[in-house]
Design an enzyme around this catalytic site. Structure first.
Site, short mmCIF file in Angstrom:
data_model
loop_
_atom_site.label_atom_id
_atom_site.label_comp_id
_atom_site.label_asym_id
_atom_site.label_seq_id
_atom_site.Cartn_x
_atom_site.Cartn_y
_atom_site.Cartn_z
N SER A 67 28.78 -8.67 17.47
CA SER A 67 28.85 -9.34 18.63
C SER A 67 28.06 -8.51 19.70
CB SER A 67 29.96 -9.94 19.16
OG SER A 67 29.74 -10.85 20.27
N CYS A 68 26.98 -8.87 20.79
CA CYS A 68 26.41 -8.64 21.56
C CYS A 68 25.54 -9.76 21.99
CB CYS A 68 26.12 -7.27 21.44
SG CYS A 68 26.23 -6.22 22.89
N ASP A 69 25.62 -10.28 23.27
CA ASP A 69 24.64 -11.23 23.47
C ASP A 69 24.10 -11.07 25.02
OD1 ASP A 69 25.52 -13.40 21.23
OD2 ASP A 69 27.14 -12.30 22.04
N GLU A 96 20.43 -4.98 22.79
CA GLU A 96 21.37 -5.51 21.60
C GLU A 96 20.66 -4.55 20.60
OE1 GLU A 96 23.38 -7.83 22.05
OE2 GLU A 96 22.53 -8.76 24.00
#
Length: 417
Positions: free
Chosen positions: A5-7, A91
């Site tokens: 995850s990383c948004d 990201e």
């Protein structure tokens, strides 16, 4: 152990309320990593070098004021903004091109360098790509000896537009976003709309056998893996993020973005070995005379954190409550071999929040009281900032200690519980 995850998100008119650009990001990192929020004023420099996380590069004559949210062990930043209201988040991405473990510039270094050197989003693209060409990207991206490396994608915005920049080694493609909304996760997302590119990007892909040189060129199709678990996991969040933006299309606000970053069902608010260790939401009016307001948590899990406002004005002092201890040349990151030990990098807010989070987790009446007061404080600050976003700043001295004062109000919430 790889992050799933990383948004990062951006919304532009007509998707937003009030002719504003709304930027947001969760920084999803190892759960034991401390993220600090720090401020560096504009500065003029003598000819010389600047020391980044692993390497030194040529310094420029002047750097802009920046506010950064960053893992406390490194020089760069996961996300941040500058005095010209340029916002950047990055990201991790993986693809057919192998990520380089040799020490060069981290993607997080590139975030800070672009914010310090660029007064528009498009110029930030140019800064990053020029530095990539000259110095390359690479090096361990975690505070241990695991050798965790990746390529980087960036979402960059200013008062007028946004850019998505996606890289594979020194090769890259960039897409301009002038309206609507856009998000990035841990996957390539630029397809056939390419507004800027590395001059050798297509030739290199053809030489590698990734592209036949005749079919329509899609950066994602050419440079991505055909299928990996990481890409699939990111794809789910990427789609979920789009759905959440679409749900509020036409009236996306700071509160909307905070709600999206807090969404656990979608995986955007990450839990587990990798979690959301810091969050940022920026509100940037298109009108030049109005200030941008940048909200940071400086604590893990936005669901149980307070977004606190920062505004660029003169004479802002260091953000002492969210700055981690400095170990200088004795820092294990600077010594070789690196990462032989891990010092305690917890800053004052992190320590107090850690205690409060444990109380909240107990699900008792005391924890509920803390959560309510945290939300009340955040709501109060959102309402107070609305005046500046619509009317401008008459007395900038009132905002010099804005972020620090809000942190101290957060301290009071934890102390009174």
């Amino acid at each position: 152990m790889y992050p799933r995850s990383c948004d990062t998100f951006v919304a532009l008119p007509p998707s937003t309320e009030g002719q504003r650009i709304i930027f947001g990001k969760n920084s999803d990192r190892p759960c034991d990593e401390v993220q600090e929020v720090v401020y560096f004023p504009a500065k003029e420099h003598e000819p010389g070098k600047v020391e980044c996380t692993y390497i030194e590069i040529e310094q420029v004559e002047k750097t802009f004021a920046v506010v950064l949210s960053r893992p406390a062990w490194l020089w760069g930043a996961e996300m941040g903004a500058n005095e010209h209201q340029v916002c950047i988040g990055n990201e991790a991405v993986w693809g057919r091109e192998s990520a380089d473990g040799d020490e060069a510039l981290l993607g997080m270094d590139l975030v800070r360098l672009a914010l310090e050197r660029a007064d528009t989003a498009e110029k930030a693209v140019d800064v990053i790509t020029d530095l990539l060409e000259k110095y390359g990207q690479g090096g361990n991206c975690m505070e241990d000896e695991c050798g965790f490396t990746y390529h980087n994608s960036f979402l960059i915005s200013d008062r007028k537009e946004a850019w998505v920049l996606e890289t594979a080694g020194k090769h890259w493609a960039a897409e301009r976003v002038e309206a609507g909304y856009r998000n990035i996760s841990n996957q390539y997302s630029i397809t056939t709309k390419i507004d800027k590119e590395h001059p050798g990007m297509r030739t290199y892909a053809k030489e590698q056998g990734w592209w036949d040189g005749e079919s329509e060129f899609s950066f994602t199709d050419v440079y991505s893996y055909s299928s990996t678990a990481r890409i699939q996991a990111a794809g789910g969040r990427y789609c979920e993020g789009q759905k959440l933006l679409q749900k509020s299309n036409g009236h996306i606000s700071a509160q909307t973005m905070m709600d999206i970053l807090r969404d656990k069902e979608s995986g955007i608010n990450m839990e587990g070995m990798f979690m959301s260790t810091g969050s940022m939401v920026s509100v940037i009016p298109k009108a030049d005379h109005l200030p941008g307001v940048h909200f940071f948590t400086a604590t893990p899990d936005p669901e149980r954190s307070v977004f606190k406002p920062f505004v660029f004005v003169s004479d802002v002092p260091p953000l002492k409550h969210t700055s981690s201890p400095c170990f200088g040349e004795e820092d294990p990151v600077k010594k070789k071999p690196r990462f032989q030990s891990k010092p305690n990098r917890k800053h004052p807010l992190f320590l107090k929040h850690e205690v409060a989070a444990a109380i909240i987790d107990s699900s008792g009446e005391r924890g509920q009281k803390i959560e309510k007061e945290m939300r009340d404080l955040e709501k109060q600050k959102l309402e107070e900032m609305e005046k500046y976003l619509t009317e401008g700043v008459e007395d900038s001295s009132l905002l010099v200690h804005l972020f620090t004062d809000t942190v101290e109000e957060e301290f009071s919430v934890y102390s009174s519980a």
